[in-house]
Design a protein around this motif. Structure first.
Motif, PDB file in Angstrom:
ATOM      1  N   GLU A 227      20.549 -31.275  -5.432  1.00 21.01           N
ATOM      2  CA  GLU A 227      19.709 -32.016  -4.488  1.00 21.01           C
ATOM      3  C   GLU A 227      18.760 -31.073  -3.749  1.00 21.01           C
ATOM      4  OE1 GLU A 227      20.259 -34.458  -0.283  1.00 21.01           O
ATOM      5  OE2 GLU A 227      21.868 -34.568  -1.778  1.00 21.01           O
ATOM      6  N   VAL A 228      19.275 -29.931  -3.301  1.00 22.04           N
ATOM      7  CA  VAL A 228      18.445 -28.965  -2.578  1.00 22.04           C
ATOM      8  C   VAL A 228      17.352 -28.407  -3.489  1.00 22.04           C
ATOM      9  CG1 VAL A 228      18.447 -26.673  -1.513  1.00 22.04           C
ATOM     10  CG2 VAL A 228      20.203 -28.341  -0.886  1.00 22.04           C
ATOM     11  N   LEU A 229      17.720 -28.001  -4.697  1.00 19.25           N
ATOM     12  CA  LEU A 229      16.744 -27.396  -5.613  1.00 19.25           C
ATOM     13  C   LEU A 229      15.689 -28.398  -6.046  1.00 19.25           C
ATOM     14  CD1 LEU A 229      19.135 -25.205  -7.787  1.00 19.25           C
ATOM     15  CD2 LEU A 229      17.651 -24.474  -5.909  1.00 19.25           C
ATOM     16  N   THR A 230      16.087 -29.638  -6.240  1.00 18.84           N
ATOM     17  CA  THR A 230      15.115 -30.673  -6.589  1.00 18.84           C
ATOM     18  C   THR A 230      14.135 -30.898  -5.450  1.00 18.84           C
ATOM     19  OG1 THR A 230      16.716 -31.764  -8.054  1.00 18.84           O
ATOM     20  CG2 THR A 230      14.844 -33.075  -7.315  1.00 18.84           C
ATOM     21  N   ALA A 231      14.638 -30.871  -4.220  1.00 16.70           N
ATOM     22  CA  ALA A 231      13.774 -31.093  -3.061  1.00 16.70           C
ATOM     23  C   ALA A 231      12.819 -29.920  -2.837  1.00 16.70           C
ATOM     24  CB  ALA A 231      14.623 -31.318  -1.809  1.00 16.70           C
ATOM     25  N   LEU A 232      13.272 -28.695  -3.113  1.00 16.31           N
ATOM     26  CA  LEU A 232      12.426 -27.524  -2.876  1.00 16.31           C
ATOM     27  C   LEU A 232      11.285 -27.417  -3.882  1.00 16.31           C
ATOM     28  CD1 LEU A 232      15.077 -24.797  -1.977  1.00 16.31           C
ATOM     29  CD2 LEU A 232      13.369 -25.783  -0.449  1.00 16.31           C
ATOM     30  N   LYS A 233      11.507 -27.892  -5.119  1.00 16.61           N
ATOM     31  CA  LYS A 233      10.458 -27.918  -6.150  1.00 16.61           C
ATOM     32  C   LYS A 233       9.924 -26.526  -6.507  1.00 16.61           C
ATOM     33  CE  LYS A 233       8.652 -32.587  -5.223  1.00 16.61           C
ATOM     34  NZ  LYS A 233       9.530 -33.015  -4.143  1.00 16.61           N
ATOM     35  N   ALA A 234      10.754 -25.492  -6.396  1.00 17.83           N
ATOM     36  CA  ALA A 234      10.320 -24.142  -6.768  1.00 17.83           C
ATOM     37  C   ALA A 234      10.043 -24.071  -8.260  1.00 17.83           C
ATOM     38  CB  ALA A 234      11.378 -23.123  -6.375  1.00 17.83           C
ATOM     39  N   GLN A 235       9.046 -23.280  -8.642  1.00 15.10           N
ATOM     40  CA  GLN A 235       8.709 -23.134 -10.059  1.00 15.10           C
ATOM     41  C   GLN A 235       9.733 -22.277 -10.803  1.00 15.10           C
ATOM     42  OE1 GLN A 235       6.686 -25.723  -9.724  1.00 15.10           O
ATOM     43  NE2 GLN A 235       5.485 -24.864 -11.398  1.00 15.10           N
ATOM     44  N   ILE A 236      10.361 -21.350 -10.087  1.00 10.90           N
ATOM     45  CA  ILE A 236      11.381 -20.502 -10.704  1.00 10.90           C
ATOM     46  C   ILE A 236      12.636 -20.550  -9.841  1.00 10.90           C
ATOM     47  CG2 ILE A 236      12.024 -18.144 -11.343  1.00 10.90           C
ATOM     48  CD1 ILE A 236       9.167 -17.620 -12.085  1.00 10.90           C
ATOM     49  N   ILE A 237      13.760 -20.878 -10.473  1.00 15.12           N
ATOM     50  CA  ILE A 237      15.071 -20.932  -9.819  1.00 15.12           C
ATOM     51  C   ILE A 237      15.918 -19.810 -10.401  1.00 15.12           C
ATOM     52  CG2 ILE A 237      17.164 -22.303  -9.482  1.00 15.12           C
ATOM     53  CD1 ILE A 237      15.290 -24.802 -10.042  1.00 15.12           C
ATOM     54  N   ILE A 238      16.379 -18.897  -9.559  1.00  9.23           N
ATOM     55  CA  ILE A 238      17.192 -17.776 -10.021  1.00  9.23           C
ATOM     56  C   ILE A 238      18.601 -17.943  -9.462  1.00  9.23           C
ATOM     57  CG2 ILE A 238      17.462 -15.274 -10.051  1.00  9.23           C
ATOM     58  CD1 ILE A 238      14.471 -14.994  -9.681  1.00  9.23           C
ATOM     59  N   PRO A 239      19.605 -18.147 -10.326  1.00  3.69           N
ATOM     60  CA  PRO A 239      20.975 -18.314  -9.826  1.00  3.69           C
ATOM     61  C   PRO A 239      21.580 -16.988  -9.372  1.00  3.69           C
ATOM     62  CG  PRO A 239      20.934 -18.458 -12.219  1.00  3.69           C
ATOM     63  CD  PRO A 239      19.510 -18.347 -11.776  1.00  3.69           C
ATOM     64  N   MET A 240      22.465 -17.080  -8.383  1.00  4.97           N
ATOM     65  CA  MET A 240      23.199 -15.927  -7.868  1.00  4.97           C
ATOM     66  C   MET A 240      24.555 -16.423  -7.389  1.00  4.97           C
ATOM     67  SD  MET A 240      21.506 -15.398  -4.084  1.00  4.97           S
ATOM     68  CE  MET A 240      21.659 -16.671  -2.823  1.00  4.97           C
ATOM     69  N   HIS A 241      25.408 -15.502  -6.949  1.00  8.89           N
ATOM     70  CA  HIS A 241      26.680 -15.859  -6.309  1.00  8.89           C
ATOM     71  C   HIS A 241      27.508 -16.776  -7.218  1.00  8.89           C
ATOM     72  CE1 HIS A 241      29.336 -17.141  -2.902  1.00  8.89           C
ATOM     73  NE2 HIS A 241      29.010 -15.944  -2.446  1.00  8.89           N
ATOM     74  N   PHE A 242      27.704 -16.297  -8.473  1.00 13.92           N
ATOM     75  CA  PHE A 242      28.447 -17.138  -9.413  1.00 13.92           C
ATOM     76  C   PHE A 242      29.722 -16.484  -9.926  1.00 13.92           C
ATOM     77  CE2 PHE A 242      24.593 -15.363 -11.441  1.00 13.92           C
ATOM     78  CZ  PHE A 242      25.154 -14.463 -12.331  1.00 13.92           C
ATOM     79  N   PHE A 243      29.997 -15.260  -9.580  1.00  9.15           N
ATOM     80  CA  PHE A 243      31.285 -14.591  -9.801  1.00  9.15           C
ATOM     81  C   PHE A 243      31.652 -14.323 -11.259  1.00  9.15           C
ATOM     82  CE2 PHE A 243      31.949 -17.070  -5.830  1.00  9.15           C
ATOM     83  CZ  PHE A 243      32.021 -16.010  -4.951  1.00  9.15           C
ATOM     84  N   SER A 244      31.463 -15.290 -12.164  1.00  7.34           N
ATOM     85  CA  SER A 244      31.986 -15.156 -13.522  1.00  7.34           C
ATOM     86  C   SER A 244      31.085 -15.884 -14.513  1.00  7.34           C
ATOM     87  CB  SER A 244      33.396 -15.733 -13.609  1.00  7.34           C
ATOM     88  OG  SER A 244      33.360 -17.149 -13.498  1.00  7.34           O
ATOM     89  N   PRO A 245      31.167 -15.536 -15.813  1.00  7.75           N
ATOM     90  CA  PRO A 245      30.385 -16.253 -16.826  1.00  7.75           C
ATOM     91  C   PRO A 245      30.700 -17.742 -16.859  1.00  7.75           C
ATOM     92  CG  PRO A 245      31.212 -14.188 -17.728  1.00  7.75           C
ATOM     93  CD  PRO A 245      31.861 -14.365 -16.382  1.00  7.75           C
ATOM     94  N   TYR A 246      31.961 -18.109 -16.620  1.00 10.64           N
ATOM     95  CA  TYR A 246      32.330 -19.528 -16.639  1.00 10.64           C
ATOM     96  C   TYR A 246      31.583 -20.305 -15.564  1.00 10.64           C
ATOM     97  CZ  TYR A 246      34.928 -23.737 -15.521  1.00 10.64           C
ATOM     98  OH  TYR A 246      35.259 -25.026 -15.227  1.00 10.64           O
ATOM     99  N   THR A 247      31.556 -19.754 -14.336  1.00 10.35           N
ATOM    100  CA  THR A 247      30.891 -20.453 -13.239  1.00 10.35           C
ATOM    101  C   THR A 247      29.394 -20.560 -13.486  1.00 10.35           C
ATOM    102  OG1 THR A 247      32.555 -19.498 -11.771  1.00 10.35           O
ATOM    103  CG2 THR A 247      30.664 -20.545 -10.734  1.00 10.35           C
ATOM    104  N   LEU A 248      28.798 -19.489 -14.009  1.00  9.85           N
ATOM    105  CA  LEU A 248      27.379 -19.532 -14.333  1.00  9.85           C
ATOM    106  C   LEU A 248      27.104 -20.561 -15.423  1.00  9.85           C
ATOM    107  CD1 LEU A 248      24.492 -18.460 -14.130  1.00  9.85           C
ATOM    108  CD2 LEU A 248      25.126 -16.664 -15.757  1.00  9.85           C
ATOM    109  N   ALA A 249      27.946 -20.601 -16.463  1.00 15.89           N
ATOM    110  CA  ALA A 249      27.743 -21.562 -17.558  1.00 15.89           C
ATOM    111  C   ALA A 249      27.846 -22.996 -17.050  1.00 15.89           C
ATOM    112  CB  ALA A 249      28.774 -21.310 -18.654  1.00 15.89           C
TER     113      ALA A 249
END
Length: 288
Positions: A227-249
């Motif tokens: 919901e937050v990312l959709t509202a911000l409408k940024a052209q590039i979204i960079i994920p962080m704070h995901f701890f592990s490959p499973y959480t990122l996937a």
């Protein structure tokens, strides 16, 4: 009591980094939203106008490219956890969520921090750092208010709440920091725990690039983050704070329902207004 809580948090981070199984943690969102700050000055509106509609976390070695930047370029390097090194054309260096465990390989000029736990702040920043911007104020009735300019970099913040260790709400314990560099508006959501009000979205303004925590439990759940990312409408979204490959996937699988996903080969990327994609995409930088 504060030390024992930090030790507990650090243990959970360790378990996630080692790939150990642990029970899902469900938190209630921080219900009480901070009061909006006064309207931003006119130059903010021009540059970033409002929306149109036992081991500690290890340092991720950065593929550090010291090539000079053009006047319209910004370099982002994912150092690890929630820490990015942001470099401007005039070689101003900014480190986000600066802490004692994950630090960039060079001394930054500006550091930002958040108060959720001690992998997002330090009480002992290097005294040579020119600007230390803590994302929380002296009390829960006094939010941090930053709006500084150093060379070709402007940094301002929008306060948000976090969950307190006792289960309540710590008002103004987090800040979304907005960096205005080379005509780009870059937002770092910090340790965001709740969705954003329209007043907060207006205060953040237009965002070209956003760094978003996507763990889905310690920060905002995935539904709320989408919901937050959709509202911000940024052209590039960079994920962080995901701890592990499973959480990122898990985040990537969800994100692909809305945006294309690109996975970079190195943890650094050079961006400019002219090279932004025409529609939003997720850019995954290696690391965790």
């Amino acid at each position: 009591m504060r030390l024992s809580v930090r030790a507990g948090i650090r243990g959970v981070v360790v378990a996630a980094l080692l790939g150990l199984a642990f029970p899902a943690i469900v938190f209630a969102q921080a219900a009480e939203q901070p009061a909006p700050k006064p309207a931003p000055p006119p130059d903010v509106a021009q540059n970033c106008p409002g929306l149109v509609a036992a081991d500690r976390p290890r340092v991720i070695p950065a593929a550090f490219d010291l090539a000079a930047l053009n006047a319209d370029q910004v370099r982002l390097t994912f150092v690890g956890h929630a820490t990015f090194l942001i470099e401007s054309p005039q070689l101003v260096r900014v480190a986000t969520d600066y802490n004692d465990y994950v630090r960039p390989p060079v001394l930054p000029d500006i550091v930002t921090m958040n108060h959720a736990h001690d992998t997002h702040f330090t009480d002992h920043p290097d005294p040579a750092i020119k600007y230390v911007l803590r994302g929380w104020g002296p009390s829960e009735t006094e939010p941090a208010i930053w709006d500084i300019k150093y060379r070709d970099v402007r940094v301002r913040n929008v306060p948000t709440n976090i969950r307190g260790f006792g289960g309540g709400t710590e008002r103004y314990g987090n800040s979304i920091f907005v960096f205005e560099i080379a005509n780009l508006c870059i937002a770092h959501l910090g340790h965001l725990h709740h969705t954003l009000t329209q007043a907060q979205l207006n205060e953040i303004g237009r965002v070209d690039v956003v760094m978003a925590p996507v763990d889905g439990s310690y920060t905002l759940d995935l539904d709320g983050m989408m919901e937050v990312l959709t509202a911000l409408k940024a052209q590039i979204i960079i994920p962080m704070h995901f701890f592990s490959p499973y959480t990122l996937a898990r985040f990537i699988d969800r994100a692909r329902q809305l945006w294309p996903v690109e996975q970079a080969e190195i943890p650094s990327v050079v961006l400019s207004k002219a090279t932004l994609p025409e529609s939003p995409k997720v850019l995954v930088l290696p690391g965790h």
